[in-house]
Motif scaffolding. Structure first.
Motif, PDB file in Angstrom:
ATOM      1  N   GLY A  28     -12.575   4.013  -4.320  1.00 15.05           N
ATOM      2  CA  GLY A  28     -12.764   4.362  -5.724  1.00 15.05           C
ATOM      3  C   GLY A  28     -11.708   3.763  -6.632  1.00 15.05           C
ATOM      4  O   GLY A  28     -11.969   3.517  -7.813  1.00 15.05           O
ATOM      5  N   TRP A  29     -10.518   3.512  -6.099  1.00 15.57           N
ATOM      6  CA  TRP A  29      -9.436   2.957  -6.903  1.00 15.57           C
ATOM      7  C   TRP A  29      -9.516   1.442  -7.086  1.00 15.57           C
ATOM      8  O   TRP A  29      -9.189   0.930  -8.162  1.00 15.57           O
ATOM      9  CB  TRP A  29      -8.088   3.275  -6.248  1.00 15.57           C
ATOM     10  CG  TRP A  29      -7.603   4.657  -6.469  1.00 15.57           C
ATOM     11  CD1 TRP A  29      -8.020   5.542  -7.439  1.00 15.57           C
ATOM     12  CD2 TRP A  29      -6.597   5.347  -5.711  1.00 15.57           C
ATOM     13  NE1 TRP A  29      -7.333   6.721  -7.326  1.00 15.57           N
ATOM     14  CE2 TRP A  29      -6.447   6.639  -6.290  1.00 15.57           C
ATOM     15  CE3 TRP A  29      -5.792   4.997  -4.625  1.00 15.57           C
ATOM     16  CZ2 TRP A  29      -5.531   7.572  -5.785  1.00 15.57           C
ATOM     17  CZ3 TRP A  29      -4.890   5.930  -4.137  1.00 15.57           C
ATOM     18  CH2 TRP A  29      -4.771   7.198  -4.706  1.00 15.57           C
ATOM     19  N   LEU A  30      -9.942   0.732  -6.053  1.00 19.86           N
ATOM     20  CA  LEU A  30      -9.806  -0.723  -6.072  1.00 19.86           C
ATOM     21  C   LEU A  30     -10.547  -1.432  -7.206  1.00 19.86           C
ATOM     22  O   LEU A  30     -10.041  -2.438  -7.709  1.00 19.86           O
ATOM     23  CB  LEU A  30     -10.240  -1.313  -4.722  1.00 19.86           C
ATOM     24  CG  LEU A  30      -9.250  -1.115  -3.573  1.00 19.86           C
ATOM     25  CD1 LEU A  30      -9.763  -1.794  -2.307  1.00 19.86           C
ATOM     26  CD2 LEU A  30      -7.877  -1.682  -3.938  1.00 19.86           C
ATOM     27  N   PRO A  31     -11.702  -0.975  -7.636  1.00 17.73           N
ATOM     28  CA  PRO A  31     -12.333  -1.698  -8.757  1.00 17.73           C
ATOM     29  C   PRO A  31     -11.587  -1.536 -10.077  1.00 17.73           C
ATOM     30  O   PRO A  31     -11.804  -2.311 -11.013  1.00 17.73           O
ATOM     31  CB  PRO A  31     -13.726  -1.056  -8.841  1.00 17.73           C
ATOM     32  CG  PRO A  31     -13.943  -0.392  -7.525  1.00 17.73           C
ATOM     33  CD  PRO A  31     -12.583   0.057  -7.082  1.00 17.73           C
ATOM     34  N   PRO A 184      -3.473  -4.263  -7.017  1.00 17.35           N
ATOM     35  CA  PRO A 184      -4.094  -2.958  -7.258  1.00 17.35           C
ATOM     36  C   PRO A 184      -3.497  -1.828  -6.422  1.00 17.35           C
ATOM     37  O   PRO A 184      -3.311  -0.722  -6.906  1.00 17.35           O
ATOM     38  CB  PRO A 184      -5.562  -3.196  -6.894  1.00 17.35           C
ATOM     39  CG  PRO A 184      -5.766  -4.663  -7.101  1.00 17.35           C
ATOM     40  CD  PRO A 184      -4.469  -5.306  -6.703  1.00 17.35           C
ATOM     41  N   LEU A 185      -3.181  -2.117  -5.137  1.00 21.92           N
ATOM     42  CA  LEU A 185      -2.717  -1.054  -4.255  1.00 21.92           C
ATOM     43  C   LEU A 185      -1.548  -1.521  -3.395  1.00 21.92           C
ATOM     44  O   LEU A 185      -1.666  -2.500  -2.648  1.00 21.92           O
ATOM     45  CB  LEU A 185      -3.855  -0.575  -3.341  1.00 21.92           C
ATOM     46  CG  LEU A 185      -3.494   0.509  -2.328  1.00 21.92           C
ATOM     47  CD1 LEU A 185      -3.017   1.769  -3.026  1.00 21.92           C
ATOM     48  CD2 LEU A 185      -4.678   0.814  -1.420  1.00 21.92           C
ATOM     49  N   CYS A 186      -0.412  -0.818  -3.495  1.00 23.37           N
ATOM     50  CA  CYS A 186       0.726  -0.995  -2.593  1.00 23.37           C
ATOM     51  C   CYS A 186       0.723   0.171  -1.609  1.00 23.37           C
ATOM     52  O   CYS A 186       0.633   1.331  -2.025  1.00 23.37           O
ATOM     53  CB  CYS A 186       2.044  -1.020  -3.363  1.00 23.37           C
ATOM     54  SG  CYS A 186       2.333  -2.542  -4.281  1.00 23.37           S
ATOM     55  N   TRP A 187       0.882  -0.148  -0.323  1.00 24.77           N
ATOM     56  CA  TRP A 187       0.762   0.877   0.715  1.00 24.77           C
ATOM     57  C   TRP A 187       1.902   0.696   1.709  1.00 24.77           C
ATOM     58  O   TRP A 187       1.973  -0.304   2.427  1.00 24.77           O
ATOM     59  CB  TRP A 187      -0.585   0.716   1.409  1.00 24.77           C
ATOM     60  CG  TRP A 187      -0.991   1.813   2.352  1.00 24.77           C
ATOM     61  CD1 TRP A 187      -0.178   2.618   3.095  1.00 24.77           C
ATOM     62  CD2 TRP A 187      -2.340   2.205   2.658  1.00 24.77           C
ATOM     63  NE1 TRP A 187      -0.917   3.489   3.845  1.00 24.77           N
ATOM     64  CE2 TRP A 187      -2.239   3.257   3.598  1.00 24.77           C
ATOM     65  CE3 TRP A 187      -3.589   1.761   2.249  1.00 24.77           C
ATOM     66  CZ2 TRP A 187      -3.385   3.867   4.123  1.00 24.77           C
ATOM     67  CZ3 TRP A 187      -4.709   2.372   2.773  1.00 24.77           C
ATOM     68  CH2 TRP A 187      -4.610   3.421   3.693  1.00 24.77           C
ATOM     69  N   ALA A 188       2.812   1.661   1.773  1.00 26.81           N
ATOM     70  CA  ALA A 188       3.943   1.600   2.707  1.00 26.81           C
ATOM     71  C   ALA A 188       3.471   1.984   4.105  1.00 26.81           C
ATOM     72  O   ALA A 188       2.786   2.999   4.276  1.00 26.81           O
ATOM     73  CB  ALA A 188       5.059   2.522   2.252  1.00 26.81           C
TER      74      ALA A 188
END
Length: 252
Positions: A28-31, A184-188
Motif C-alpha cells: 500500500g505504501w510503495l505507489p 520510497p522505502l528504507c528497511w533496516a
C-alpha cells in the motif's frame, strides 16, 4: 496511511502484524510519494534505545517497527496480553523476494563487509532469477564512499533499500541520511546479508523453536555477544518489569 495497531514496549510502538500483514502495508505504501522507514525491535535494540537518544528517536519516527526477538514477544504478552509475531530476516527474506519478483519491486542491498551484499544478491538471484536487484554496497563504505553510495542509490531509484549495519549504526545512518535518499522505502535488516551469503550459521531448528536463538549466538560468538545477552537480557527484563509496575493503577 498506517493500518495496524501497536504495543508500547519501553516507549517504542511495536506493530501487531505478521509478515503477510507487513507485506500488505508495504504494497500500500510503495505507489505513494511519501518516504517510509521500517525498523525492527529486539531486546538489544530497545536496550540501546533506552540509553541512546538518537536510536530512540529513530525508532519512534519509523513508520513501522516489528518484533525481531522472542524477548519482545514475551514483553508484549506481559505488558498488554497481546501476542506479537517474531519475524527474523533470514526467514522472511525468501517470501519477500518471491513477492517482490512477482510485483517487479526493485531492491538495493547496503550493508555487511565488502563483498557480502554482492554474494547475498547472487544467492537471491539463483532462487529468484527475475528479482530486480539494482545494486549493492558494503556497510563500511570501503568499496565505495558514503556520498558515492547515496548518489548511486538515488540514480538507480530502487523501491526498497535494505540496510544491514546492525544496531545502533543502521538506525543512526537511516535517521541521518533519510532526507537525502530518494527511495520510497528504507528497511533496516541487521545481519541479514551475512545469513543469506552463508557467512553466518543459522540457529538449529530445535533451539529456534524453543526461543533460544540468543543462546546459540552466544555460544557461536561468546566474546562478541556476552555483553548483549548475559547483561542485556536481564536488563531488558528489569526494564519491562518496571514499565508494568508504573502502568498499574495505584490503590489509595
Amino acid at each position: 496511511m498506517v493500518n495496524f495497531s501497536t504495543v508500547d514496549i519501553l516507549n517504542v510502538r511495536v506493530a501487531c502484524l505478521d509478515f503477510p500483514g507487513i507485506l500488505n502495508q508495504v504494497e500500500g505504501w510503495l505507489p505513494g510519494s511519501e518516504r517510509r522507514t521500517i525498523l525492527y525491535a529486539n531486546a538489544h535494540c530497545l536496550n540501546t534505545a533506552c540509553e541512546d537518544a538518537q536510536v530512540r528517536s529513530a525508532l519512534k519516527q519509523a513508520d513501522l517497527v516489528y518484533a525481531d526477538g522472542v524477548s519482545v514477544v514475551w514483553a508484549s504478552r506481559f505488558l498488554s496480553g497481546r501476542r506479537l509475531v517474531k519475524m527474523t530476516g533470514a526467514d522472511w527474506i525468501w517470501p519477500f523476494c518471491r513477492w517482490a519478483q512477482a510485483r517487479r519491486v526493485s531492491l538495493y542491498l547496503l550493508g555487511g563487509k565488502p563483498g557480502v551484499g554482492r554474494r547475498a544478491a547472487e544467492v537471491l538471484l539463483q532462487r529468484y532469477p527475475s528479482l530486480d536487484i539494482l545494486g549493492s554496497a558494503d556497510g563500511f563504505f570501503q568499496e565505495k564512499g558514503e556520498a558515492e553510495v547515496v548518489r548511486e542509490i538515488n540514480r538507480l531509484c530502487p523501491q526498497v533499500l535494505f540496510i544491514g549495519m546492525g544496531t545502533p549504526l543502521q538506525e543512526k545512518w537511516v535517521a541521518a541520511q533519510r532526507p537525502a535518499l530518494d527511495v520510497p522505502l528504507c528497511w533496516a535488516v541487521g545481519a541479514l546479508f551475512d545469513y543469506v551469503a552463508g557467512d553466518e550459521r543459522r540457529v538449529p531448528a530445535g533451539m529456534y523453536s524453543l526461543g533460544l536463538e540468543w543462546l546459540w549466538r552466544l555460544w557461536v560468538n561468546p566474546r562478541g555477544k556476552w555483553r548483549r545477552y548475559i547483561l542485556g537480557n536481564p536488563l531488558f527484563a528489569w526494564r519491562v518489569l518496571k514499565q508494568r509496575i508504573k502502568s498499574q493503577p495505584r490503590i489509595s
